[in-house]
Structures are given as C-alpha cells and as structure tokens.
Design an enzyme around this catalytic site. Structure first.
Site, PDB file in Angstrom:
ATOM      1  N   TYR A 140       0.824  -1.222   0.000  1.00 19.64           N
ATOM      2  CA  TYR A 140       0.000   0.000   0.000  1.00 19.64           C
ATOM      3  C   TYR A 140       0.850   1.260   0.000  1.00 19.64           C
ATOM      4  CZ  TYR A 140      -4.072  -2.864   0.874  1.00 19.64           C
ATOM      5  OH  TYR A 140      -5.070  -3.789   0.760  1.00 19.64           O
ATOM      6  N   ASP A 159      -1.443 -18.472   3.262  1.00 23.54           N
ATOM      7  CA  ASP A 159      -2.348 -19.348   2.500  1.00 23.54           C
ATOM      8  C   ASP A 159      -2.944 -20.421   3.411  1.00 23.54           C
ATOM      9  OD1 ASP A 159       0.363 -19.911   2.512  1.00 23.54           O
ATOM     10  OD2 ASP A 159       0.435 -20.866   0.557  1.00 23.54           O
TER      11      ASP A 159
END
Ligand code: NAD
Length: 335
Positions: A123, A203
């Site tokens: 970001y 994950d």
C-alpha cells in the site's frame, strides 16, 4: 461534548452513516459532528479529493467517523482511505470479527480480532512500468512499523484478555520483507510470555480459518494480508455488513467499517448498517462512553436475534431505515 469529524463517504456511505447518527442520538451520547466529505463528488466541486478543511478538522478533533469511499480500479486517483490512514499514521487497523446470534452461518463460535498494519507494505503506492509490458510494485516493510504493530497487537491482547496472538506471513517466499516483519513480531512476543504466540503462513491461514476459525484469537498481519483475511473472516460471520473497524494512531483515530461503498446497493435503502453502527460503538469505547457503546451493541444483537427487522444480506426484508429504527426503539425501550 466531543467534537468529531464525520465523513459520510459515497455509495452506501451516506445511508449507513445516517443510521450511525440516529443510533448515537438514541443512545443519548452528545456528539458535535463536524461533517465534511471527501471523494469524487468533493473533487468536482472543490478540485480536491481531500480538502484542507477535512485534514484540518481531523488534525484538530483527533477523532473521525468515516463512511466508505469508492476508489477507481486500475486507473484514477489514489485511495482516499489509504491516504487518510497514511497521512494521520493510524498504524493499527483493528477489526473484531465475532459470530452474532441469529445470523445463520456454518460457524457460531468465531471470536477473532484482526490487527492489520495500516501504513506500508504494497500500500506504499510505489508502482511503475519498468518497460512496456512489465510493471513493478514495491513492498515496503520497515522494522519501525512492524515493531509498532507487534507491540499494539500484544498490548491489545493483554488489555482485552486474549490468550493467543498469531502472526500471519509469507516469509517462506518473501524471505527479506516478510522475514523482517516476522522477526519484529517474534521480538515483541518474547516480552509477553503469558500470551501464546504462533506463526502461520497466509495461505494456510485462509484454509485454517474456513475450517477451524475457533482456533484463532488475535491475528497480526502486514497490510495486504490483513485486508484480504478481513474479508474472508467477515464471510465466516455473515458478511461485510457486520464487521466493524478502527484505524488507531498515537493520537488520532478514524473509525470505519471493513466494507466498501457497495455501489450496487447504493441509494436503495437496503445496506446493512450494522458494521458502521458497531464501528461507532468502538468510537464510543475510545472516547470513554463505554456504557453507551455496550448498550448499542446489545441493541444491535437483540434486534438481529429477534429476527423481525433483518436486512436483505441476512435473509430479511427490512430496509436500512427500518432496521435502524428497530435498534433505536430497543434503546428507547430498554435504557
Ligand atoms: P464492498 O465492501 O463495497 O462490497 C463487497 C460485497 O459486500 C458486495 O457484494 C456488497 O454488496 C457487500 N456489502 C458491503 N457492504 C455491505 C453492507 N453494509 N450491507 C450489505 N452488503 C454489503 O467491496 P467492493 O465491491 O470490492 O468495493 C466497492 C468500492 O468500495 C471500491 O471502490 C473499493 O475501492 C471501495 N472500498 C472502500 C473501502 C473504504 O472506504 N474503507 C473499503 C473497501 C472497499
């Protein structure tokens, strides 16, 4: 009386922030709202997406409530949400995700708090074309921000009596950047032996959460994983209409739901305002109006459990306004 900046936002923002104003008024907490919007409509009238008036208001009041604001995909201006978080260094994005009785989901025992680093990672907005057909985004992870979010997560766990903090990462692949994040969180964890600490690769974390969400307590994550895992976790408890949030800095805090501007629902009076109302309860906790915050939470939970006025996302037919009025009626009748 607290003076608080109110940014209604766009899309469903104005409708759900209107619900917040009504519910806070019904709780009898007096707030002097200073309403100043941001976004594309503001740009059309002022030439700025975020005006100096808004920045000065947040700097002065130190607390803001923000509705969602649309960010164009793949082109156009930088996210106003990200800009505000970076500008005011609200480094901790705190998102409690809790099962709500009466909401039908495969789980009834989710009680997680997502603590997302809010100022850096991908970001940082450093993106460019290296050459035609090759684009690059830079992932920035610093020791300073990682230690700070780690410290915030453990302090939060301690204060709210949580037993475990899980750091979520991908340091097996991003050995340097996520490796640094993990080293920092480990260093902080060592100072809190009374709190269990574990590390899970992002994950695997996603799979674990959709199978065994009850195993997790406080999660601390870099910015991007925090964003993605927040929406996944919202799905465990009934959707984005239900999950609140706060952007916390050293001396400035901006409260907003996890969800975005939901353009397809905008203007239809059907969005679920729960996430924004619960974000407002977090704001009331922050300003010390703890009883009122708790009353509002009870009113929201009771209204949902009763099941008479339920919005469309939860399988009901009530409008945003009808659901909000039911919460206000509960507050009036019970307090
Ligand atoms: P979204 O959160 O707006 O919507 C995702 C899904 O959740 C949609 O199906 C939507 O209908 C549903 N939903 C969201 N809020 C709801 C509510 N209160 N009640 C019922 N259903 C609700 O995410 P998106 O569609 O990916 O993004 C739309 C826009 O919002 C984009 O421009 C995005 O950049 C922006 N956004 C802003 C913020 C913010 O202001 N903090 C956060 C996320 C996304």
């Amino acid at each position: 009386m607290s003076k608080i900046t109110l940014i209604p936002g766009d899309g469903i923002g104005p409708e759900v922030t209107e619900s917040v104003l009504k519910v806070i008024a019904a709780s009898k907490v007096n707030i002097n709202w200073e309403t100043i919007n941001a976004g594309e409509d503001v740009y059309k009238s002022t030439g700025s997406f975020i005006t100096d008036e808004l920045l000065n208001s947040i700097s002065t009041n130190k607390i803001a409530f923000k509705g969602p604001i649309t960010t164009p995909i793949g082109k156009g201006f930088k996210s106003i949400n990200v800009t505000l978080r970076q500008k005011f260094t609200t480094y901790a994005n705190v998102r409690p995700v809790k099962s709500i009785p009466g909401v039908k989901t495969p789980f009834n025992n989710v009680d997680l708090v997502i603590i997302r680093e809010n100022t850096e990672d991908l970001y940082a907005g450093i993106e460019h074309f290296v050459t035609d057909g090759v684009a690059e985004s830079i992932k920035v992870i610093t020791e300073k921000a990682s230690l700070k979010i780690g410290e915030y997560a453990f302090q939060y766990a301690k204060k709210h009596n949580h037993k475990k903090v899980t750091a979520v990462h991908k340091a097996n692949i991003m050995k340097i950047s996520d490796g640094l994040f993990l080293d920092c969180i480990r260093n902080v964890a060592a100072k809190y032996p009374e709190i269990e600490y574990e590390e899970v690769i992002v994950d695997n974390m996603c799979m674990q959460l959709v199978m065994h969400p009850e195993r997790y307590d406080v999660l601390v994550l870099p910015n991007l994983y925090g964003d993605i895992v927040s929406d996944l976790a919202a799905g465990l408890v009934g959707g984005l209409g239900l999950v609140p949030g706060a952007n916390i800095g050293d001396d400035i805090a901006i409260f907003e739901a996890v969800h975005g501007s939901a353009p397809k629902l905008a203007g239809k009076n059907i969005a679920n305002p729960t996430a924004c109302i619960l974000s407002a309860s977090m704001l009331l906790d922050y300003i010390g109006e703890i009883d009122s915050a708790e009353k509002i939470r009870k009113a929201v939970y009771s209204t949902i459990k009763e099941g008479v006025y339920i919005t469309k996302d939860l399988g009901g037919t009530a409008t945003t306004e009808e659901f909000t009025n039911a919460i206000c009626t509960y507050l009036k009748n019970n307090y």
